[in-house]
Motif scaffolding. Structure first.
Motif, PDB file in Angstrom:
ATOM      1  N   TRP A   1       0.834  -1.214   0.000  1.00  0.00           N
ATOM      2  CA  TRP A   1       0.000   0.000   0.000  1.00  0.00           C
ATOM      3  C   TRP A   1       0.861   1.254   0.000  1.00  0.00           C
ATOM      4  O   TRP A   1       0.462   2.299   0.461  1.00  0.00           O
ATOM      5  CB  TRP A   1      -0.966   0.008   1.191  1.00  0.00           C
ATOM      6  N   GLU A   2       2.066   1.135  -0.485  1.00  0.00           N
ATOM      7  CA  GLU A   2       3.074   2.187  -0.403  1.00  0.00           C
ATOM      8  C   GLU A   2       3.800   2.371  -1.720  1.00  0.00           C
ATOM      9  O   GLU A   2       3.727   1.536  -2.617  1.00  0.00           O
ATOM     10  CB  GLU A   2       4.133   1.788   0.632  1.00  0.00           C
ATOM     11  N   LEU A   3       4.554   3.444  -1.768  1.00  0.00           N
ATOM     12  CA  LEU A   3       5.494   3.707  -2.846  1.00  0.00           C
ATOM     13  C   LEU A   3       6.646   2.713  -2.712  1.00  0.00           C
ATOM     14  O   LEU A   3       7.156   2.519  -1.607  1.00  0.00           O
ATOM     15  CB  LEU A   3       6.008   5.135  -2.661  1.00  0.00           C
ATOM     16  N   PRO A   4       7.057   2.047  -3.781  1.00  0.00           N
ATOM     17  CA  PRO A   4       8.189   1.128  -3.658  1.00  0.00           C
ATOM     18  C   PRO A   4       9.447   1.879  -3.205  1.00  0.00           C
ATOM     19  O   PRO A   4       9.682   3.025  -3.587  1.00  0.00           O
ATOM     20  CB  PRO A   4       8.366   0.566  -5.069  1.00  0.00           C
ATOM     21  N   THR A   5      10.263   1.201  -2.424  1.00  0.00           N
ATOM     22  CA  THR A   5      11.452   1.860  -1.873  1.00  0.00           C
ATOM     23  C   THR A   5      12.438   2.373  -2.927  1.00  0.00           C
ATOM     24  O   THR A   5      13.091   3.392  -2.679  1.00  0.00           O
ATOM     25  CB  THR A   5      12.145   0.951  -0.840  1.00  0.00           C
ATOM     26  N   PRO A   6      12.567   1.756  -4.114  1.00  0.00           N
ATOM     27  CA  PRO A   6      13.449   2.370  -5.116  1.00  0.00           C
ATOM     28  C   PRO A   6      12.955   3.763  -5.551  1.00  0.00           C
ATOM     29  O   PRO A   6      13.760   4.663  -5.810  1.00  0.00           O
ATOM     30  CB  PRO A   6      13.416   1.383  -6.288  1.00  0.00           C
ATOM     31  N   VAL A   7      11.643   3.940  -5.593  1.00  0.00           N
ATOM     32  CA  VAL A   7      11.092   5.244  -5.968  1.00  0.00           C
ATOM     33  C   VAL A   7      11.304   6.239  -4.825  1.00  0.00           C
ATOM     34  O   VAL A   7      11.595   7.416  -5.053  1.00  0.00           O
ATOM     35  CB  VAL A   7       9.600   5.124  -6.358  1.00  0.00           C
ATOM     36  N   MET A   8      11.188   5.738  -3.596  1.00  0.00           N
ATOM     37  CA  MET A   8      11.492   6.604  -2.445  1.00  0.00           C
ATOM     38  C   MET A   8      12.943   7.083  -2.520  1.00  0.00           C
ATOM     39  O   MET A   8      13.228   8.252  -2.259  1.00  0.00           O
ATOM     40  CB  MET A   8      11.273   5.845  -1.136  1.00  0.00           C
ATOM     41  N   ARG A   9      13.857   6.179  -2.872  1.00  0.00           N
ATOM     42  CA  ARG A   9      15.274   6.541  -2.990  1.00  0.00           C
ATOM     43  C   ARG A   9      15.458   7.638  -4.040  1.00  0.00           C
ATOM     44  O   ARG A   9      16.178   8.610  -3.830  1.00  0.00           O
ATOM     45  CB  ARG A   9      16.118   5.316  -3.340  1.00  0.00           C
ATOM     46  N   PHE A  10      14.801   7.481  -5.182  1.00  0.00           N
ATOM     47  CA  PHE A  10      14.885   8.492  -6.235  1.00  0.00           C
ATOM     48  C   PHE A  10      14.454   9.855  -5.696  1.00  0.00           C
ATOM     49  O   PHE A  10      15.162  10.856  -5.862  1.00  0.00           O
ATOM     50  CB  PHE A  10      14.025   8.087  -7.440  1.00  0.00           C
ATOM     51  N   LEU A  11      13.295   9.907  -5.036  1.00  0.00           N
ATOM     52  CA  LEU A  11      12.780  11.180  -4.520  1.00  0.00           C
ATOM     53  C   LEU A  11      13.679  11.735  -3.407  1.00  0.00           C
ATOM     54  O   LEU A  11      13.803  12.949  -3.259  1.00  0.00           O
ATOM     55  CB  LEU A  11      11.346  11.015  -4.028  1.00  0.00           C
ATOM     56  N   HIS A  12      14.289  10.861  -2.655  1.00  0.00           N
ATOM     57  CA  HIS A  12      15.208  11.277  -1.595  1.00  0.00           C
ATOM     58  C   HIS A  12      16.470  11.919  -2.186  1.00  0.00           C
ATOM     59  O   HIS A  12      17.027  12.864  -1.617  1.00  0.00           O
ATOM     60  CB  HIS A  12      15.578  10.059  -0.740  1.00  0.00           C
ATOM     61  N   ASP A  13      16.912  11.416  -3.327  1.00  0.00           N
ATOM     62  CA  ASP A  13      18.199  11.825  -3.894  1.00  0.00           C
ATOM     63  C   ASP A  13      18.144  12.980  -4.895  1.00  0.00           C
ATOM     64  O   ASP A  13      19.187  13.508  -5.264  1.00  0.00           O
ATOM     65  CB  ASP A  13      18.882  10.631  -4.567  1.00  0.00           C
TER      66      ASP A  13
END
Length: 159
Positions: A83-95
């Motif tokens: 039910w979340e954004l996949p962590t690779p996409v989170m990494r992209f937005l973080h970086d």
């Protein structure tokens, strides 16, 4: 009008199909998010690994981070996991610096809607204009319904 950057993460191919469809509709440059340590081929094991990363807070490393400086709009295509954004996409937005950009969330899933993904995007990109997002069922990613829905959602971008 400047072309958008279309960033996607796809395990089963559905989000990749949506990214390519978006490119056909509005133009733009495609960018796939690839991990340094690839997920297992098995889908369930991949989702479990992403879930463990979500719990631990340790985001996976990406092979390359795209330069977003030349783009005003980012189309973000991704599956919904936990039910979340996949962590690779989170990494992209973080970086990346998303300040002043407009982000269009495009989510594919078996039936879970957008889940908490748009809320997470807004948290990770607080100085971006994050649009409401669109959910397209995985079963529909290759049909006329998906094309019509995505065309209506992306209409403000024109071509």
């Amino acid at each position: 009008m400047a072309k958008p950057l279309i960033v996607y993460f796809s395990k089963t191919g559905h989000s990749k199909q949506l990214a390519r469809l978006a490119q056909t509709l509005v133009g733009g440059d495609l960018c796939e998010l690839n991990l340094v340590a690839r997920y297992p081929e098995n889908y369930i094991l991949s989702v479990m690994r992403s879930g463990a990363s979500l719990i631990s807070g340790e985001l996976p490393k990406l092979r390359q981070i795209p330069d977003t400086s030349a783009y005003r709009e980012i189309l973000l295509c991704y599956p919904l996991w936990w039910w979340e954004l996949p962590t690779p996409v989170m990494r992209f937005l973080h970086d990346v610096d998303t300040t002043g950009k407009t982000i269009y969330p495009i989510c594919s899933c078996g039936g879970g809607g957008l889940g908490k993904s748009v809320k997470r995007i807004r948290k990770l990109a607080p100085y971006a204009a994050v649009q409401k997002g669109i959910f397209i069922r995985e079963a529909d990613t290759n049909n006329k319904t998906a094309a019509e829905s995505l065309a209506a959602y992306l209409a403000p971008l024109g071509k």
